[in-house]
Design a protein around this motif. Sequence first.
Motif, PDB file in Angstrom:
ATOM      1  N   ASN A 191       0.851  -1.206   0.000  1.00  0.00           N
ATOM      2  CA  ASN A 191       0.000   0.000   0.000  1.00  0.00           C
ATOM      3  C   ASN A 191       0.879   1.245   0.000  1.00  0.00           C
ATOM      4  OD1 ASN A 191      -2.387  -1.581   0.288  1.00  0.00           O
ATOM      5  ND2 ASN A 191      -1.990  -1.748   2.495  1.00  0.00           N
ATOM      6  N   ASP A 192       0.501   2.233  -0.847  1.00  0.00           N
ATOM      7  CA  ASP A 192       1.158   3.540  -0.832  1.00  0.00           C
ATOM      8  C   ASP A 192       0.454   4.424   0.191  1.00  0.00           C
ATOM      9  OD1 ASP A 192       3.032   2.973  -2.849  1.00  0.00           O
ATOM     10  OD2 ASP A 192       1.482   3.251  -4.386  1.00  0.00           O
ATOM     11  N   LEU A 193       1.218   4.986   1.116  1.00  0.00           N
ATOM     12  CA  LEU A 193       0.664   5.853   2.153  1.00  0.00           C
ATOM     13  C   LEU A 193       0.705   7.308   1.676  1.00  0.00           C
ATOM     14  CD1 LEU A 193       2.407   4.261   5.275  1.00  0.00           C
ATOM     15  CD2 LEU A 193       0.189   3.704   4.298  1.00  0.00           C
ATOM     16  N   VAL A 194      -0.383   8.076   1.935  1.00  0.00           N
ATOM     17  CA  VAL A 194      -0.462   9.490   1.528  1.00  0.00           C
ATOM     18  C   VAL A 194      -0.903  10.332   2.716  1.00  0.00           C
ATOM     19  CG1 VAL A 194      -0.956   8.960  -0.894  1.00  0.00           C
ATOM     20  CG2 VAL A 194      -2.838   9.136   0.722  1.00  0.00           C
ATOM     21  N   GLN A 195      -0.509  11.625   2.674  1.00  0.00           N
ATOM     22  CA  GLN A 195      -0.934  12.574   3.700  1.00  0.00           C
ATOM     23  C   GLN A 195      -2.324  13.111   3.349  1.00  0.00           C
ATOM     24  OE1 GLN A 195       2.148  15.513   3.908  1.00  0.00           O
ATOM     25  NE2 GLN A 195       3.730  14.062   4.587  1.00  0.00           N
ATOM     26  N   ASP A 196      -2.834  13.942   4.248  1.00  0.00           N
ATOM     27  CA  ASP A 196      -4.174  14.515   4.009  1.00  0.00           C
ATOM     28  C   ASP A 196      -4.200  15.365   2.746  1.00  0.00           C
ATOM     29  OD1 ASP A 196      -4.996  13.273   6.278  1.00  0.00           O
ATOM     30  OD2 ASP A 196      -4.678  15.015   7.593  1.00  0.00           O
ATOM     31  N   ASP A 197      -3.061  16.006   2.413  1.00  0.00           N
ATOM     32  CA  ASP A 197      -3.043  16.860   1.209  1.00  0.00           C
ATOM     33  C   ASP A 197      -2.701  16.074  -0.046  1.00  0.00           C
ATOM     34  OD1 ASP A 197      -0.476  16.208   1.747  1.00  0.00           O
ATOM     35  OD2 ASP A 197       0.294  18.272   1.923  1.00  0.00           O
ATOM     36  N   GLY A 198      -2.626  14.760   0.051  1.00  0.00           N
ATOM     37  CA  GLY A 198      -2.395  13.919  -1.113  1.00  0.00           C
ATOM     38  C   GLY A 198      -0.953  13.641  -1.425  1.00  0.00           C
ATOM     39  N   LYS A 199      -0.019  14.185  -0.628  1.00  0.00           N
ATOM     40  CA  LYS A 199       1.394  13.924  -0.893  1.00  0.00           C
ATOM     41  C   LYS A 199       1.775  12.527  -0.376  1.00  0.00           C
ATOM     42  CE  LYS A 199       2.918  18.752  -0.719  1.00  0.00           C
ATOM     43  NZ  LYS A 199       3.818  19.738  -0.059  1.00  0.00           N
ATOM     44  N   ALA A 200       2.799  11.976  -1.008  1.00  0.00           N
ATOM     45  CA  ALA A 200       3.261  10.635  -0.613  1.00  0.00           C
ATOM     46  C   ALA A 200       3.815  10.651   0.814  1.00  0.00           C
ATOM     47  CB  ALA A 200       4.329  10.152  -1.589  1.00  0.00           C
ATOM     48  N   ALA A 201       3.420   9.678   1.618  1.00  0.00           N
ATOM     49  CA  ALA A 201       3.852   9.608   3.039  1.00  0.00           C
ATOM     50  C   ALA A 201       4.583   8.299   3.343  1.00  0.00           C
ATOM     51  CB  ALA A 201       2.649   9.773   3.953  1.00  0.00           C
ATOM     52  N   GLY A 202       4.984   7.556   2.313  1.00  0.00           N
ATOM     53  CA  GLY A 202       5.703   6.306   2.562  1.00  0.00           C
ATOM     54  C   GLY A 202       5.004   5.102   1.953  1.00  0.00           C
ATOM     55  N   THR A 203       5.421   3.927   2.426  1.00  0.00           N
ATOM     56  CA  THR A 203       4.911   2.668   1.864  1.00  0.00           C
ATOM     57  C   THR A 203       4.639   1.687   3.004  1.00  0.00           C
ATOM     58  OG1 THR A 203       6.312   3.022  -0.071  1.00  0.00           O
ATOM     59  CG2 THR A 203       5.355   0.830   0.184  1.00  0.00           C
ATOM     60  N   GLU A 204       3.598   0.887   2.822  1.00  0.00           N
ATOM     61  CA  GLU A 204       3.263  -0.161   3.800  1.00  0.00           C
ATOM     62  C   GLU A 204       3.151  -1.497   3.078  1.00  0.00           C
ATOM     63  OE1 GLU A 204       0.016  -0.373   7.254  1.00  0.00           O
ATOM     64  OE2 GLU A 204      -0.840  -0.774   5.270  1.00  0.00           O
ATOM     65  N   VAL A 205       3.828  -2.531   3.662  1.00  0.00           N
ATOM     66  CA  VAL A 205       3.759  -3.887   3.118  1.00  0.00           C
ATOM     67  C   VAL A 205       3.129  -4.791   4.181  1.00  0.00           C
ATOM     68  CG1 VAL A 205       5.038  -5.852   2.207  1.00  0.00           C
ATOM     69  CG2 VAL A 205       5.806  -3.525   1.698  1.00  0.00           C
ATOM     70  N   VAL A 206       2.114  -5.543   3.798  1.00  0.00           N
ATOM     71  CA  VAL A 206       1.436  -6.479   4.723  1.00  0.00           C
ATOM     72  C   VAL A 206       1.645  -7.906   4.190  1.00  0.00           C
ATOM     73  CG1 VAL A 206      -0.720  -7.151   5.823  1.00  0.00           C
ATOM     74  CG2 VAL A 206      -0.281  -4.735   5.314  1.00  0.00           C
ATOM     75  N   ILE A 207       2.274  -8.741   5.050  1.00  0.00           N
ATOM     76  CA  ILE A 207       2.524 -10.141   4.681  1.00  0.00           C
ATOM     77  C   ILE A 207       1.672 -11.029   5.576  1.00  0.00           C
ATOM     78  CG2 ILE A 207       4.273 -11.940   4.446  1.00  0.00           C
ATOM     79  CD1 ILE A 207       6.368  -9.730   4.358  1.00  0.00           C
ATOM     80  N   LYS A 208       0.917 -11.924   4.978  1.00  0.00           N
ATOM     81  CA  LYS A 208       0.106 -12.883   5.734  1.00  0.00           C
ATOM     82  C   LYS A 208       0.715 -14.277   5.579  1.00  0.00           C
ATOM     83  CE  LYS A 208      -3.839 -11.824   3.748  1.00  0.00           C
ATOM     84  NZ  LYS A 208      -5.291 -11.907   3.467  1.00  0.00           N
ATOM     85  N   LEU A 209       0.957 -14.902   6.740  1.00  0.00           N
ATOM     86  CA  LEU A 209       1.556 -16.253   6.761  1.00  0.00           C
ATOM     87  C   LEU A 209       0.692 -17.191   7.602  1.00  0.00           C
ATOM     88  CD1 LEU A 209       5.317 -15.380   7.397  1.00  0.00           C
ATOM     89  CD2 LEU A 209       4.289 -16.026   5.235  1.00  0.00           C
ATOM     90  N   PRO A 210       0.773 -18.486   7.318  1.00  0.00           N
ATOM     91  CA  PRO A 210       0.033 -19.436   8.189  1.00  0.00           C
ATOM     92  C   PRO A 210       0.628 -19.447   9.592  1.00  0.00           C
ATOM     93  CG  PRO A 210       1.460 -20.612   6.675  1.00  0.00           C
ATOM     94  CD  PRO A 210       1.483 -19.182   6.236  1.00  0.00           C
ATOM     95  N   PHE A 211      -0.222 -19.761  10.563  1.00  0.00           N
ATOM     96  CA  PHE A 211       0.193 -19.810  11.964  1.00  0.00           C
ATOM     97  C   PHE A 211       0.770 -21.200  12.242  1.00  0.00           C
ATOM     98  CE2 PHE A 211      -0.491 -18.653  16.475  1.00  0.00           C
ATOM     99  CZ  PHE A 211      -0.081 -17.326  16.372  1.00  0.00           C
ATOM    100  N   ILE A 212       2.073 -21.275  12.424  1.00  0.00           N
ATOM    101  CA  ILE A 212       2.744 -22.583  12.583  1.00  0.00           C
ATOM    102  C   ILE A 212       3.467 -22.589  13.918  1.00  0.00           C
ATOM    103  CG2 ILE A 212       4.371 -24.213  11.572  1.00  0.00           C
ATOM    104  CD1 ILE A 212       4.084 -22.624   8.938  1.00  0.00           C
ATOM    105  N   TYR A 213       3.094 -23.542  14.783  1.00  0.00           N
ATOM    106  CA  TYR A 213       3.818 -23.720  16.051  1.00  0.00           C
ATOM    107  C   TYR A 213       4.696 -24.964  15.955  1.00  0.00           C
ATOM    108  CZ  TYR A 213       1.830 -20.116  19.078  1.00  0.00           C
ATOM    109  OH  TYR A 213       1.549 -18.925  19.672  1.00  0.00           O
ATOM    110  N   ASP A 214       5.753 -24.983  16.797  1.00  0.00           N
ATOM    111  CA  ASP A 214       6.650 -26.156  16.857  1.00  0.00           C
ATOM    112  C   ASP A 214       5.868 -27.302  17.487  1.00  0.00           C
ATOM    113  OD1 ASP A 214       8.622 -27.924  16.971  1.00  0.00           O
ATOM    114  OD2 ASP A 214      10.034 -26.671  18.068  1.00  0.00           O
TER     115      ASP A 214
END
Length: 714
Positions: free
Chosen positions: A691-714
């Motif tokens: 996801n591209d992050l933006v400020q209230d005035d529409g300027k670029a505010a950075g980047t967000e990456v979301v990774i989903k993984l299975p829940f694995i226990y030992d």
Amino acid sequence: MQVIRNIIAVVFVVLSALPVVAQHPPTKKIDSLTRLLPATQGIRRISCLNALSEAYWWLPRVVPDSISRWADLAYQESLKFQDTPGQATAIMHLGVGEVCRKNLLASKIYLHKALGMFEGLHNDKGLGWCNLWLGKVLYSENEFDNSLEYFKRSLDYLHRLNDWEGEGVAWGWMGFLYAAMGEYDSSFKYCNKSLAIRQEMSDHLCVAAALTNMGHLFRVAGDNEDALDYFQQGLQYANTHSINVHKTNWNYLDEPMGIVYRLMNKPDSSLFYLKRALQIDPENQMTQVSLGETFLQKKQFDLALEIFLKPIEHFRRENDKWDLMRVLLDVGKAYEGKDENNIALHYALEGSAIAQSANEKQSMMAGYQLLSDIYKKLNRNDSAYIFLQKYTALKDSLMNKQFLWRLRNYKVQADYEQKLKRIALLDKDNKIKKEELANAAMIKWILAVGLLALVFVGFIVYRNLSLKKRNVLLRSKQLEQSLLMQQLEAETKQASLQQKTTELEMQLLRAQINPHFIFNSLNSINRFILQNEKRQASEYLTKFSRLVRMILQHSQNSLISLESELDALRLYIELEALRFNYHFSYKISLQEELDISMLKMPPLIIQPYVENAIWHGLMHKEEHGHLYIEVCQESNQLFLKISDDGVGRSTVPESRYQSSATHKSMGLQITAERIALLQHFHPSDSSVIINDLVQDDGKAAGTEVVIKLPFIYD
């Protein structure tokens, strides 16, 4: 296979040293150690060699050459591998070999050197046995008080270690020492202790030897009848426990029986047993001396002198005063018998002087008697009378001591014999009861077997009828099961191949990403070096080496703990922060409910996206940047969020973005493929969202990456 052999060798050597039930003769132990020796190396080989050397200490026949041979090999190996405990043990064994050869001076050098090394190592076993052998050497040198101190010191260590073998030897030697000092009560006490330990150990050969030691005590105390009885008990015990003293070359009964028969004035019987002892061990010098003493009794003086004169210089050179004292007096008696009295006097005076310096009363008495006889033949009646008086006084004192001891011991012996009779009666009653119980059990067993036989015959008849009816049905079922098994085997092979293919793909992808990351890190180190920033280069190298070590450790694992993944990630971010002169800061946030030590994930999943955020977001920002990493659980899935407040993807210069396109696509593509492959093992909705992050005035505010993984226990 080699590792297994080495482990077996070490276990065998360790178990062979435990003081549990002693087994003599040690032929099986020697054979086993010899077979295991080629499979051992290093310290394990040294231990095996020392164990072989020690095996030749024991009855039925001590072999000094074998003791020294294996000990010398162990010593050479210990020097090569700098094994100080093995070296100290080998030196002690070399000393033992010299003791058995009666080379006392050389043995003391070895044993004192080993004792000093064991003291430095705080090795109680080595200290116990080294003190014990030094006590034996001092006993042979007629240093009775010093010998007693070493025996007592050795017992402190051996008792603490519960080393029954060593304690049995120490008590026996102390019994001999007290007998030589005329302390018959103490001698009887310690010989009994040695016998009790051997009986407790079920060490049948040494029980027979301990009974022989008791016979020695009674012989020294002047009780030849009881001495002979104990020797015969030792022989009977050996025969009862299947110890063939002649087949095993055990020279421990014939010689003492020959000595006692000589003291009982039965020289022919004495010669029979002594010659048989020499057939077993022809090189035994002291058995030969005993044979010479019997020749002396038979007035065969020349034969006796030929034996007596041979070892004298060796005994003098080695300071073996105990044996030298005995042989000098024997030579004096032989020359006195030949009426060569001046020569006899020389030997008698020297032997008597050694006996007096040691206060060994039996030899002193023999020396006084011999000197009195020689001076009488030389017509020196005053001197003859003086030594006759000394002989008479010492003999009366010694005989009184022996008489009182035998009187005190009589009741003990009588009680002991009564105890043995009671035990024999109890054993007889127990045998009768066992036979009755065995007969009753046999009858029950016969009835039970008969009943079972009838039931079995009936079952067989019924079974045959049933099988005829069910034969066709069983064949059809067997065919059906065979087809089903073939189908299952095919499916199992297919699933196994699929799993192996998937695992190989995972390993290939991990092998691709590690060189990619290392290449970038080495470029960073090179930049510091070119800019002559030594402190930063050193700090970077230190952290880089830790990170590379973690990557190598994780490279062989398809899954690692989240804790380990985050540790590696922190090291990577700190390296990048150092490279950019701390142009940005970072924070890792963990949900409290997560058990990061048990939670599993593929290695290096987060790092490519963090690298992308630093290189294409924070690196182009003029102000101080921030990097946020959040780990949480939602709906049985693990969420990894990487966000930055950099310049964003849309504002990265086109030329800069295109120059790094290959670099970025390689890392992110590989990681995406790894997440996709993870579904083969743990099916879930694994995905990556950017996801591209933006400020209230529409300027670029950075980047967000979301990774989903299975829940694995030992």
